[in-house]
Design a protein around this motif. Structure first.
Motif, mmCIF file in Angstrom:
data_model
loop_
_atom_site.group_PDB
_atom_site.id
_atom_site.type_symbol
_atom_site.label_atom_id
_atom_site.label_comp_id
_atom_site.label_asym_id
_atom_site.label_seq_id
_atom_site.Cartn_x
_atom_site.Cartn_y
_atom_site.Cartn_z
ATOM 1 N N ILE A 189 -30.721 -11.371 28.843
ATOM 2 C CA ILE A 189 -30.574 -10.434 27.730
ATOM 3 C C ILE A 189 -29.619 -9.304 28.113
ATOM 4 N N ARG A 190 -29.720 -8.818 29.362
ATOM 5 C CA ARG A 190 -28.827 -7.742 29.824
ATOM 6 C C ARG A 190 -27.387 -8.206 29.780
ATOM 7 N N ALA A 191 -27.129 -9.474 30.260
ATOM 8 C CA ALA A 191 -25.757 -10.007 30.264
ATOM 9 C C ALA A 191 -25.240 -10.190 28.840
ATOM 10 N N LYS A 192 -26.094 -10.711 27.951
ATOM 11 C CA LYS A 192 -25.673 -10.936 26.577
ATOM 12 C C LYS A 192 -25.480 -9.600 25.827
ATOM 13 N N SER A 193 -26.247 -8.564 26.231
ATOM 14 C CA SER A 193 -26.066 -7.244 25.622
ATOM 15 C C SER A 193 -24.682 -6.685 25.952
ATOM 16 N N ARG A 206 -30.911 -21.529 30.031
ATOM 17 C CA ARG A 206 -30.002 -22.472 29.360
ATOM 18 C C ARG A 206 -30.329 -22.557 27.869
ATOM 19 N N LEU A 207 -31.633 -22.601 27.562
ATOM 20 C CA LEU A 207 -32.071 -22.739 26.176
ATOM 21 C C LEU A 207 -31.654 -21.517 25.355
ATOM 22 N N LEU A 208 -32.101 -20.294 25.805
ATOM 23 C CA LEU A 208 -31.792 -19.078 25.052
ATOM 24 C C LEU A 208 -30.308 -18.750 25.101
ATOM 25 N N GLY A 209 -29.681 -19.033 26.250
ATOM 26 C CA GLY A 209 -28.255 -18.736 26.386
ATOM 27 C C GLY A 209 -27.415 -19.528 25.395
ATOM 28 N N ASN A 210 -27.728 -20.818 25.226
ATOM 29 C CA ASN A 210 -26.968 -21.636 24.268
ATOM 30 C C ASN A 210 -27.175 -21.162 22.838
ATOM 31 N N LEU A 211 -28.412 -20.780 22.499
ATOM 32 C CA LEU A 211 -28.675 -20.291 21.143
ATOM 33 C C LEU A 211 -27.929 -18.983 20.866
ATOM 34 N N ILE A 212 -27.955 -18.069 21.850
ATOM 35 C CA ILE A 212 -27.262 -16.778 21.659
ATOM 36 C C ILE A 212 -25.759 -16.978 21.573
ATOM 37 N N ASP A 213 -25.218 -17.863 22.446
ATOM 38 C CA ASP A 213 -23.778 -18.137 22.402
ATOM 39 C C ASP A 213 -23.375 -18.709 21.053
ATOM 40 N N ASN A 214 -24.185 -19.628 20.525
ATOM 41 C CA ASN A 214 -23.889 -20.202 19.205
ATOM 42 C C ASN A 214 -23.903 -19.111 18.125
#
Length: 582
Positions: A445-449, A480-488
């Motif tokens: 979450i920190r990286a995606k923020s 991997r699961l949450l990262g792919n959803l956030i990237d999409n």
């Protein structure tokens, strides 16, 4: 574990090949058996036609012999007295010799019988004929009406003759007799000839036995051909006891009309009866005389009834049965050869398949290892980034305090409020991330923020009751699961203006499972409802995307027996809901 998977694959391939081989083997077996049956039927048809031609020729030849016997009868009548009492046996012997007959007998009618009264052969005399059916009936008709009307034998003017048959007076001889009576004498003239002197040469040259012998010689698959009398088959040879006590065999009622019968089976009588009664072909697949054979019984209708084939009552047959015996070894040899070829092909294909499978699995494993290493590196980078942010905040804490103090002394109240509000928001955001309770998710979450800040995306976070998160899912798989959803979600909102770029991720604990939701702006949300979003290769984005993101998400969720759903609960917003069992 990996070795067990390989063993399972090999066993599965072997099973599939074994089933395929078995199906192919029995299909080929049925095909070859059908082909053998067709060949046997074709040969039987040829034999049937040839037999009928040969038999009709033999019957025609017998009729010529009958005309010869009639001519001999008329010649003898001119040479003899019309009174039987004035005819001597010596005269009959002399005339018989001149006419090239085996002998001549004169039959006399008595009140209760018809007897052999005079003869060129002494042992012919004295026999009563009342038991000779249907011969006795023909004799009476000839004496009474000067013609014979029974449906058997050959009838000419004042004359009648039957087929070649064993003689009652000499049970070892096969003879043909002619009977002539025109009413001018008190006796019936009976000249006779032997089978050996007339018919045998014809049969040896063109008869059914020769035809059967040639057919067997030219068809190596055939082991035996038998022409069967269906009315007497199974009863043994038809015999009677003569007045002298000799056993007389009836050739015309013989169960085996032509050919040999060495391949005997218990079902033969029933099969012959079925073929004859129902007029159908009957097959028997059995081991006989130590050899695996196929027998076929084929009924053949007789258009022109003949006196040489009779039923047990002495009536002409309506039908006879051809039996063919074929060696099954020809089929087995073909099957063995084909089976050997199949096994060789299967072994080669199996080896090549296993080699190809090995390289495919190796490539796949390397690809997976590469993805895992990349995910691990990303995970470590995110964790390190989270720790670095925390250390940075602590490191800069003194500077923040000094700045606040300076602003307070200078009396810059508004600037102080703005500065502390900004500082408090940053600290609260970091605290919210830390309080998620799972380092892997917190780092992600920190990286995606940070990424959202760079992309000018409004990234909302809402995690509740997850301080004691104990997922059965690996941290790597969760990122991997949450990262792919956030990237999409980021990829989708970047299509729109900054004020429309909103992504919201939430997580909470439910009874028996954890739920995660990822929502984002999507102006075509309604169109996604019927799209194969989780199918490998499918993408709604413009070029440069593999279409694997949501497929990977679905695979991970399935791996942990969870569920993932697409929801469109508000206009222009799409939400992915994931539920993972505790």
């Amino acid at each position: 574990m990996r070795r067990n998977a390989w063993l399972l694959v090999i066993l599965l391939i072997a099973l599939l090949l074994g089933v395929n081989n078995t199906i192919y083997y029995f299909t080929t077996k049925d095909t070859l058996e059908d082909r053998l049956q067709h060949e046997m039927e074709s040969v039987a048809k040829q034999i049937e036609i040839s037999i009928e031609l040969s038999r009709n020729g033999a019957e025609e030849y017998q009729e010529q012999i009958g005309r010869e016997l009639r001519a001999a009868s008329i010649a003898a009548q001119y040479a003899l007295s019309p009174d039987v009492e004035k005819v001597s046996n010596a005269q009959l012997a002399e005339i018989s010799k001149k006419l090239d007959m085996v002998g001549i007998t004169l039959l006399k009618k008595t009140p209760d019988n018809i007897i052999l009264y005079k003869s060129s052969i002494e042992k012919q005399m004295g026999y009563k004929t009342s038991t000779w059916k249907p011969w006795y009936q023909a004799f009476n008709q000839l004496f009474d009406e000067h013609r014979v009307t029974i449906d058997w034998g050959q009838s000419l003017t004042n004359f009648w003759t039957g087929p070649f048959e064993f003689a009652t007076t000499d049970t070892s001889a096969i003879q043909k007799w002619g009977y002539y009576y025109d009413g001018t004498t008190n006796y019936m003239i009976d000249p006779f000839i032997s089978y050996d002197s007339r018919q045998r040469d014809y049969d040896d040259a063109t008869g059914v036995e020769r035809l059967i012998s040639q057919t067997l010689k030219e068809n190596r698959t055939l082991s035996e051909i038998t022409i069967i009398n269906p009315e007497t088959f199974g009863n043994g040879k038809k015999t009677t006891i003569t007045d002298n006590g000799d056993e007389l065999e009836h050739m015309t009622q013989n169960p085996i009309i032509n050919g040999t019968y060495t391949y005997k089976h218990d079902d033969d009588i029933a099969n012959v009866a079925m073929a004859n009664d129902r007029n159908v072909k009957v097959y028997e697949n059995a081991v006989i005389n130590g050899k695996h054979v196929v027998k076929v019984f084929i009924p053949v209708d007789i258009e022109n009834k003949v006196a040489s084939m009779l039923d047990e009552k002495g009536q002409p047959l309506n039908r006879y049965v051809i039996s063919l015996v074929s060696d099954y070894a020809t089929i087995q040899q073909t099957l063995d050869k084909q089976f050997g070829n199949i096994v060789l092909i299967i072994v080669i294909v199996t080896v090549l398949s296993l080699i190809a499978l090995y390289f495919i699995l190796s490539a796949y494993r390397k690809s997976q290892d590469k993805l895992i290493r990349k995910a691990q590196e990303t995970y470590l980078d995110e964790i390190n980034g989270l720790f670095q942010s925390i250390r940075s905040q602590r490191h800069d804490f003194v500077n923040h305090v000094q700045t606040i103090h300076a602003l307070a002394e200078l009396g810059k109240t508004e600037e102080l409020k703005a500065y502390t509000a900004e500082l408090t928001g940053e600290i609260r955001q970091m605290n919210d991330i830390i309080n998620i309770g799972n380092p892997a998710i917190a780092a992600l979450i920190r990286a995606k923020s940070l990424q959202a800040e760079m992309l000018k995306v409004e990234f909302k976070i809402d995690f509740k009751d997850m301080n004691h998160l104990e997922l059965g899912m690996k941290s790597l798989d969760m990122t991997r699961l949450l990262g792919n959803l956030i990237d999409n979600a980021f990829d989708e909102v970047l299509k729109y203006a900054e004020e429309q770029r909103t992504v919201h991720i939430a997580g909470c604990q439910k009874p028996g499972y954890y739920q995660f939701t990822v929502s984002n702006t999507c102006l075509q949300a309604e169109e996604l409802a019927n799209k194969p979003l989780f199918q490998a290769g499918y993408t709604s984005k413009d070029g440069g995307h593999s279409g694997l993101g949501l497929h990977i998400v679905k695979s991970i969720v399935d791996q942990y027996k969870g569920i993932i759903n697409l929801a469109i609960n508000e206009p222009n917003v799409v939400t992915f809901i994931i539920k993972v069992p505790v």
